[in-house]
Motif scaffolding. Structure first.
Motif, short mmCIF file in Angstrom:
data_model
loop_
_atom_site.label_atom_id
_atom_site.label_comp_id
_atom_site.label_asym_id
_atom_site.label_seq_id
_atom_site.Cartn_x
_atom_site.Cartn_y
_atom_site.Cartn_z
N GLN A 4 0.83 -1.20 0.00
CA GLN A 4 0.00 0.00 0.00
C GLN A 4 0.86 1.26 0.00
O GLN A 4 0.56 2.22 -0.69
CB GLN A 4 -0.93 0.02 1.21
CG GLN A 4 -2.04 -0.98 1.09
CD GLN A 4 -2.89 -1.03 2.34
OE1 GLN A 4 -2.40 -0.77 3.44
NE2 GLN A 4 -4.16 -1.36 2.19
N ARG A 5 1.94 1.23 0.76
CA ARG A 5 2.84 2.39 0.78
C ARG A 5 3.51 2.58 -0.58
O ARG A 5 3.64 3.70 -1.06
CB ARG A 5 3.89 2.24 1.88
CG ARG A 5 3.30 2.47 3.27
CD ARG A 5 4.34 2.30 4.29
NE ARG A 5 4.35 0.86 4.59
CZ ARG A 5 5.03 0.32 5.58
NH1 ARG A 5 5.77 1.04 6.36
NH2 ARG A 5 4.97 -0.98 5.79
N GLN A 6 3.92 1.49 -1.20
CA GLN A 6 4.54 1.59 -2.52
C GLN A 6 3.55 2.14 -3.55
O GLN A 6 3.91 2.99 -4.37
CB GLN A 6 5.03 0.21 -2.98
CG GLN A 6 6.23 -0.30 -2.25
CD GLN A 6 6.60 -1.69 -2.70
OE1 GLN A 6 5.96 -2.29 -3.56
NE2 GLN A 6 7.67 -2.23 -2.12
N MET A 7 2.32 1.65 -3.50
CA MET A 7 1.31 2.13 -4.46
C MET A 7 1.00 3.60 -4.21
O MET A 7 0.82 4.37 -5.16
CB MET A 7 0.04 1.29 -4.36
CG MET A 7 0.22 -0.08 -4.96
SD MET A 7 -1.28 -1.08 -5.05
CE MET A 7 -2.07 -0.83 -3.52
N CYS A 8 0.95 4.01 -2.95
CA CYS A 8 0.68 5.41 -2.63
C CYS A 8 1.79 6.31 -3.18
O CYS A 8 1.51 7.36 -3.76
CB CYS A 8 0.56 5.57 -1.13
SG CYS A 8 0.16 7.25 -0.62
N ILE A 9 3.03 5.90 -3.03
CA ILE A 9 4.15 6.68 -3.56
C ILE A 9 4.08 6.75 -5.07
O ILE A 9 4.27 7.82 -5.67
CB ILE A 9 5.49 6.09 -3.09
CG1 ILE A 9 5.65 6.32 -1.58
CG2 ILE A 9 6.66 6.69 -3.86
CD1 ILE A 9 6.81 5.57 -0.97
N ASP A 11 1.40 6.45 -6.95
CA ASP A 11 0.25 7.28 -7.31
C ASP A 11 0.60 8.76 -7.20
O ASP A 11 0.25 9.56 -8.06
CB ASP A 11 -0.94 6.98 -6.40
CG ASP A 11 -1.56 5.63 -6.70
OD1 ASP A 11 -1.32 5.09 -7.79
OD2 ASP A 11 -2.28 5.12 -5.83
N ARG A 12 1.28 9.13 -6.14
CA ARG A 12 1.63 10.54 -5.96
C ARG A 12 2.63 11.01 -7.00
O ARG A 12 2.56 12.14 -7.48
CB ARG A 12 2.18 10.77 -4.56
CG ARG A 12 1.10 10.66 -3.52
CD ARG A 12 1.63 10.78 -2.13
NE ARG A 12 0.56 10.47 -1.21
CZ ARG A 12 0.38 11.11 -0.08
NH1 ARG A 12 1.19 12.09 0.26
NH2 ARG A 12 -0.62 10.79 0.70
N THR A 58 -0.25 -3.16 -8.71
CA THR A 58 -1.47 -3.19 -7.90
C THR A 58 -2.10 -4.57 -7.88
O THR A 58 -2.49 -5.06 -6.82
CB THR A 58 -2.49 -2.17 -8.45
OG1 THR A 58 -1.90 -0.88 -8.43
CG2 THR A 58 -3.76 -2.17 -7.64
#
Length: 75
Positions: A4-9, A11-12, A58
């Motif tokens: 989730q942290r990797q995907m958030c980074i 995405d940003r 994802t």
């Protein structure tokens, strides 16, 4: 958790280079002295590749968890 942290980074990062927010894109255009229209067309393939990688990471968690498991962070 880690995924989730990797995907958030990711995405940003995508958010900073793509319109409508695209702060990095707009700053680059201003510094380069060009227009958005001239820059966007060549970048469409790049945006498509970024989106494809985001979808792979994802929906296939083994891709994003492979390196941490090899380095011993995940057992």
């Amino acid at each position: 958790d880690r995924r989730q942290r990797q995907m958030c980074i990711r995405d940003r990062c995508i958010g900073t280079i793509t319109p409508p927010v695209g702060t990095t894109l707009f700053v680059g255009v201003k510094v380069g002295g060009t227009t958005i229209e001239k820059v966007i067309k060549p970048l469409l393939w790049y945006f498509a590749a970024i989106f494809a990688v985001l979808m792979l990471v994802t929906y296939v968690p083994q891709i994003s968890l492979w390196l941490p498991s090899v380095m011993g962070y995940i057992k």
